[in-house]
Design an enzyme around this catalytic site. Structure first.
Site, mmCIF file in Angstrom:
data_model
loop_
_atom_site.group_PDB
_atom_site.id
_atom_site.type_symbol
_atom_site.label_atom_id
_atom_site.label_comp_id
_atom_site.label_asym_id
_atom_site.label_seq_id
_atom_site.Cartn_x
_atom_site.Cartn_y
_atom_site.Cartn_z
ATOM 1 N N SER A 263 31.626 -37.400 15.166
ATOM 2 C CA SER A 263 30.329 -38.016 14.865
ATOM 3 C C SER A 263 29.142 -37.077 15.049
ATOM 4 O O SER A 263 28.003 -37.467 14.750
ATOM 5 C CB SER A 263 30.118 -39.268 15.732
ATOM 6 O OG SER A 263 30.839 -40.356 15.205
ATOM 7 N N LYS B 3 26.833 -36.729 12.155
ATOM 8 C CA LYS B 3 25.671 -37.587 11.893
ATOM 9 C C LYS B 3 24.352 -36.858 12.131
ATOM 10 O O LYS B 3 23.304 -37.298 11.641
ATOM 11 C CB LYS B 3 25.761 -38.851 12.750
ATOM 12 C CG LYS B 3 26.941 -39.763 12.405
ATOM 13 C CD LYS B 3 26.880 -41.056 13.212
ATOM 14 C CE LYS B 3 28.002 -41.997 12.814
ATOM 15 N NZ LYS B 3 29.277 -41.688 13.480
ATOM 16 N N SER C 79 25.664 -44.931 17.125
ATOM 17 C CA SER C 79 26.583 -44.096 16.337
ATOM 18 C C SER C 79 27.318 -44.915 15.280
ATOM 19 O O SER C 79 28.502 -44.693 14.993
ATOM 20 C CB SER C 79 27.605 -43.398 17.259
ATOM 21 O OG SER C 79 28.240 -42.333 16.591
#
Length: 413
Positions: free
Chosen positions: A81, A84, A141
């Site tokens: 992640s 991102k 997230s």
């Protein structure tokens, strides 16, 4: 009776002395900020960086870009992640450019709603304010929120991913490639600790108006309250961002930033075995950086550092300076030992074009170059008229004839 040989020798001696003093004075004028130590300094020792239980890591000063510690920082790894951060870079750029707005309503597509992994818990066909989705990505997230934003910005997630890869090239992230906006596992989806530090540095510098979201500890949407997965926000008093990541392939990852006494550091740890390990490793890196290094601003951009002699120009001198502010990061206690050295092109002849480089400024710590930047012309200086050019031609030939290696060394520091 004075012979021609005696007169010639006297003229040569005086010209040489004049040139030497001239260049020494330039060196003094070019160093208005770095202080001269007045007392002997106590020796300061900088220990090696801590050993971390991470596959790869890096510690970098966010202002100067100086790398303070690293391990396999340019090895390609799964970023999970942390991906991102690139997605949010593009979203923030679109916000800053006025292409989208925080008050825009974003329709949640079935694809976004069905995206696996961590979620903000938006519902298909809902229209959600863009600001809520932004917080849902940064704090919770949410993969669903990330895909929804990608589709809103670029039409499709595939088109958005192409933008991510184009942006990576623009930023100099030479070992990164993205296959989606969220970081779901794919063998062709990778980045490095170094590239993620470059991205974080660019984000903090370019979008300070959005960076504040990364310090939010909690976010609630649809009556579901979720904590920020970045435990540093609770456990390290100077931390104010950025992003966590985790998959079975990537392990536990964390890109962190903290600011203490005006100094901002960025740490990236990849492939740690647990949530607690990525937090502790990040604290150890950041503590090491703040304790054993310091960052100082030396010179302002577009400020004359030296008035260089220009031959055959309308003006006999042109101001040279830097394109951007110059910061350096050095071991604690070493700041007063810094020296500035100028290396000017020889000769510098008109026309002088504003913005072009005509020398180099090197910042030295002992015999080590700790920073180097081109000296650029702050103003243009076109060729002078016939009499100016003719006069300077004679002067330059005399100057060149009487110059020697000793004088050249003074010029370059």
């Amino acid at each position: 009776m004075i012979t021609y040989a005696t007169l010639f020798a006297k003229i040569r001696t005086r010209l040489t002395l004049f040139t030497t003093v001239f260049f020494v004075s330039l060196s003094a004028l070019a160093n208005p900020i770095i202080p001269i130590p007045t007392q002997p300094q106590m020796p300061v020792f900088t220990p090696s960086a801590p050993n971390l239980d991470a596959t790869g890591y890096i510690l970098m000063d966010a202002t100067s870009g100086k790398i303070l510690a690293q391990k396999d920082a340019d090895t390609r790894m799964a970023p999970a992640s942390l991906t991102k951060l690139m997605s949010m870079y593009i979203v923030s750029a679109a916000l800053k450019n006025g292409q989208i707005h925080l008050t825009d309503k974003v329709r949640i597509s079935p694809k976004a709603w069905k995206t696996e992994g961590s979620r903000m818990f938006v519902k298909a066909n809902d229209e959600v304010p863009l600001k809520d989705l932004l917080q849902g990505v940064i704090v919770a997230s949410g993969n669903d929120a990330t895909v929804a934003l990608a589709e809103f910005v670029a039409g499709t997630e595939e088109a958005f991913t192409a933008m991510m890869n184009q942006t990576a090239k623009m930023l100099g992230m030479n070992n990164s490639h993205f296959m989606d906006s969220t970081g779901l596992p794919d063998k062709n989806h990778y980045s490095t600790a170094h590239d993620l530090a470059i991205l974080s540095q660019a984000y903090i510098k370019s979008f300070p108006e959005d960076y504040g979201y990364y310090s939010e500890k909690w976010y609630s949407y649809n009556n579901i309250r979720q904590p920020n997965r970045n435990r540093l926000l609770w456990r390290f008093p100077y931390a104010d961002g950025l992003k966590t990541g985790h998959t079975a392939e990537a392990g536990y990852c964390l890109v962190a930033s903290a600011k203490k006494d005006g100094m901002r550091l960025i740490s990236v740890v990849l492939g740690t075995p647990s949530d607690d390990a990525r937090t502790e490793d990040s604290i150890r890196l950041l503590t090491y950086g703040f304790r054993f290094f310091e960052t100082h601003k030396l010179y302002n951009a577009a400020t004359p550092l030296v008035n260089a002699r220009v031959w055959q120009g309308q003006k006999s001198e042109s101001p040279l300076g830097l394109t951007e502010d110059l910061y350096v990061t050095v071991p604690t206690g070493q700041y007063k030992k810094l020296q500035a050295a100028l290396a000017l092109n020889n000769p510098i002849k008109a026309p002088i074009i504003k913005g072009e480089a005509y020398g180099t400024l090197n910042i030295m710590l002992g015999d080590q170059v700790v920073a180097s930047m081109p000296l650029i012309a702050l103003d243009s200086n076109p060729k002078g008229g016939f009499f100016r050019r003719a006069s300077d031609s004679v002067k330059y030939n005399i100057h060149k004839y009487f110059s020697n290696d000793e004088v050249a060394k003074v010029n370059t520091g």
